[in-house]
Design an enzyme around this catalytic site. Structure first.
Site, mmCIF file in Angstrom:
data_model
loop_
_atom_site.group_PDB
_atom_site.id
_atom_site.type_symbol
_atom_site.label_atom_id
_atom_site.label_comp_id
_atom_site.label_asym_id
_atom_site.label_seq_id
_atom_site.Cartn_x
_atom_site.Cartn_y
_atom_site.Cartn_z
ATOM 1 N N GLY A 46 31.561 26.217 18.079
ATOM 2 C CA GLY A 46 31.717 25.218 19.081
ATOM 3 C C GLY A 46 31.094 23.939 19.118
ATOM 4 O O GLY A 46 31.246 23.156 19.697
ATOM 5 N N GLU A 100 23.543 24.693 21.363
ATOM 6 C CA GLU A 100 24.876 25.409 21.435
ATOM 7 C C GLU A 100 25.950 24.365 22.271
ATOM 8 O O GLU A 100 25.073 23.699 22.949
ATOM 9 C CB GLU A 100 24.390 26.809 22.255
ATOM 10 C CG GLU A 100 25.260 27.531 22.799
ATOM 11 C CD GLU A 100 26.050 28.266 21.969
ATOM 12 O OE1 GLU A 100 26.932 27.437 21.395
ATOM 13 O OE2 GLU A 100 26.091 29.669 22.052
ATOM 14 N N ASP A 101 27.160 24.751 22.269
ATOM 15 C CA ASP A 101 27.963 24.120 23.058
ATOM 16 C C ASP A 101 28.010 24.594 24.613
ATOM 17 O O ASP A 101 27.673 23.522 25.505
ATOM 18 C CB ASP A 101 29.396 24.308 22.581
ATOM 19 C CG ASP A 101 29.754 25.753 22.318
ATOM 20 O OD1 ASP A 101 29.104 26.499 22.577
ATOM 21 O OD2 ASP A 101 30.914 26.014 22.070
ATOM 22 N N ASP A 104 27.271 30.555 28.957
ATOM 23 C CA ASP A 104 28.383 31.024 29.945
ATOM 24 C C ASP A 104 27.315 32.408 30.584
ATOM 25 O O ASP A 104 26.482 32.102 31.449
ATOM 26 C CB ASP A 104 29.493 31.587 29.138
ATOM 27 C CG ASP A 104 30.483 31.876 30.156
ATOM 28 O OD1 ASP A 104 30.849 31.222 31.269
ATOM 29 O OD2 ASP A 104 31.164 33.068 30.057
ATOM 30 N N LYS A 132 26.805 27.158 32.623
ATOM 31 C CA LYS A 132 27.408 27.426 33.930
ATOM 32 C C LYS A 132 26.578 28.500 34.694
ATOM 33 O O LYS A 132 26.393 29.784 34.236
ATOM 34 C CB LYS A 132 28.842 28.436 33.436
ATOM 35 C CG LYS A 132 29.846 27.675 32.787
ATOM 36 C CD LYS A 132 31.223 28.658 32.380
ATOM 37 C CE LYS A 132 32.296 28.270 31.692
ATOM 38 N NZ LYS A 132 33.207 28.862 31.367
ATOM 39 N N ASP A 160 36.999 25.796 22.043
ATOM 40 C CA ASP A 160 38.325 26.170 21.944
ATOM 41 C C ASP A 160 38.946 26.982 22.953
ATOM 42 O O ASP A 160 38.058 27.815 23.728
ATOM 43 C CB ASP A 160 38.499 26.897 20.367
ATOM 44 C CG ASP A 160 37.694 28.244 20.798
ATOM 45 O OD1 ASP A 160 36.648 28.187 21.253
ATOM 46 O OD2 ASP A 160 38.586 29.110 20.431
ATOM 47 N N ARG A 166 39.573 22.083 19.951
ATOM 48 C CA ARG A 166 38.498 21.690 19.457
ATOM 49 C C ARG A 166 38.397 20.118 19.219
ATOM 50 O O ARG A 166 37.110 19.439 19.350
ATOM 51 C CB ARG A 166 37.831 22.466 18.279
ATOM 52 C CG ARG A 166 37.618 23.893 18.538
ATOM 53 C CD ARG A 166 36.743 24.331 17.324
ATOM 54 N NE ARG A 166 37.144 25.956 17.250
ATOM 55 C CZ ARG A 166 36.212 26.726 17.802
ATOM 56 N NH1 ARG A 166 35.358 26.230 18.624
ATOM 57 N NH2 ARG A 166 36.128 27.979 17.757
HETATM 58 P P1 IMP Z 1 28.110 33.725 26.684
HETATM 59 O O1 IMP Z 1 27.628 34.615 25.745
HETATM 60 O O2 IMP Z 1 28.968 34.324 27.823
HETATM 61 O O3 IMP Z 1 26.955 32.903 27.201
HETATM 62 O O4 IMP Z 1 29.114 32.892 25.925
HETATM 63 C C1 IMP Z 1 28.821 31.820 25.105
HETATM 64 C C2 IMP Z 1 30.067 31.526 24.257
HETATM 65 O O5 IMP Z 1 31.376 31.737 24.718
HETATM 66 C C3 IMP Z 1 29.868 29.995 23.758
HETATM 67 O O6 IMP Z 1 29.257 29.756 22.599
HETATM 68 C C4 IMP Z 1 31.351 29.636 23.534
HETATM 69 O O7 IMP Z 1 31.851 29.797 22.492
HETATM 70 C C5 IMP Z 1 32.105 30.749 24.640
HETATM 71 N N1 IMP Z 1 32.447 30.167 25.871
HETATM 72 C C6 IMP Z 1 31.948 30.068 27.170
HETATM 73 N N2 IMP Z 1 32.654 29.590 28.257
HETATM 74 C C7 IMP Z 1 33.487 28.910 27.501
HETATM 75 C C8 IMP Z 1 34.512 27.953 27.999
HETATM 76 O O8 IMP Z 1 34.453 27.670 29.136
HETATM 77 N N3 IMP Z 1 35.131 27.512 26.941
HETATM 78 C C9 IMP Z 1 35.196 27.777 25.454
HETATM 79 N N4 IMP Z 1 34.358 28.630 25.136
HETATM 80 C C10 IMP Z 1 33.592 29.194 26.039
#
Ligand code: IMP
Length: 175
Positions: A46, A100-101, A104, A132, A160, A166
């Site tokens: 991402g 990082e993109d 979450d 977020k 994505d 993407r």
């Molecule tokens: P986390 O481990 O829950 O913080 O999620 C992080 C990863 O989930 C990111 O690097 C993204 O690849 C994916 N992700 C989280 N939220 C989104 C979103 O809204 N759109 C697309 N990918 C997301």
């Protein structure tokens, strides 16, 4: 509006607004890392667009490498993180910035921070284009945040939905 598979997405953050904010982040990073080369660790897949635009605007010497982890299935976090491609660069004693993109739940970043710390860098910072805050459940510090966004699924600019979207140059939000 764009349709990706079964879902509709509406425009959210324009390419112009993204560009301006990324230039600001790059300028902050250039000031904070003026003492020597830093290693940018891009988190695949991402972060590739964000990493590219950020790197082009950083004015101090940097090395660039990649790491790949996966935690998402469709539009929901799977609750576990897998390392798919590891670090191939020696970062011991170096300053690193994980790029990082989106953060979450913070699970992927917590995992990445532990993985990077084991390699004994001098300093670790984290840059994430998106955060977020309402979804965050892990106690992690993000040094450079592009935009804090509500807990809604977004695509585009490297992010994505099931592998697609993407290539969109701007960010779109689930309708
Ligand atoms: P986390 O481990 O829950 O913080 O999620 C992080 C990863 O989930 C990111 O690097 C993204 O690849 C994916 N992700 C989280 N939220 C989104 C979103 O809204 N759109 C697309 N990918 C997301």
């Amino acid at each position: 509006m764009v349709l990706i598979k079964d879902k509709e997405f509406v425009p959210y953050i324009s390419a112009h607004v993204l560009k301006k904010r990324i230039e600001e982040l790059a300028s902050e990073i250039s000031n904070d890392f003026s003492e020597g080369p830093a290693v940018l660790i891009g988190v695949l897949n991402g972060a590739f667009m964000f990493l590219s635009d950020l790197t082009k605007n950083i004015k101090v010497p940097v090395e660039v490498t990649f790491i790949k982890v996966a935690s998402y299935m469709g539009t929901k976090s799977s609750g576990e993180v897998k390392s798919l491609i590891g670090l191939d660069l020696d970062i011991e004693g170096k300053s690193v910035i994980i790029v990082e993109d989106i953060v979450d739940t913070g699970l992927s970043m917590k995992f990445l921070l532990e993985l990077v710390k084991e390699r004994k860098p001098k300093k670790i910072a984290v840059a994430s284009l998106l955060l977020k805050p309402d979804a965050l459940v892990h106690d992690i510090n993000i040094d450079y945040v592009g935009f804090e966004i509500p807990n809604r699924f977004v695509v585009g600019y490297g992010l994505d939905y099931d592998g697609l979207g993407r290539n969109l140059p701007a960010l779109y939000q689930l309708k």
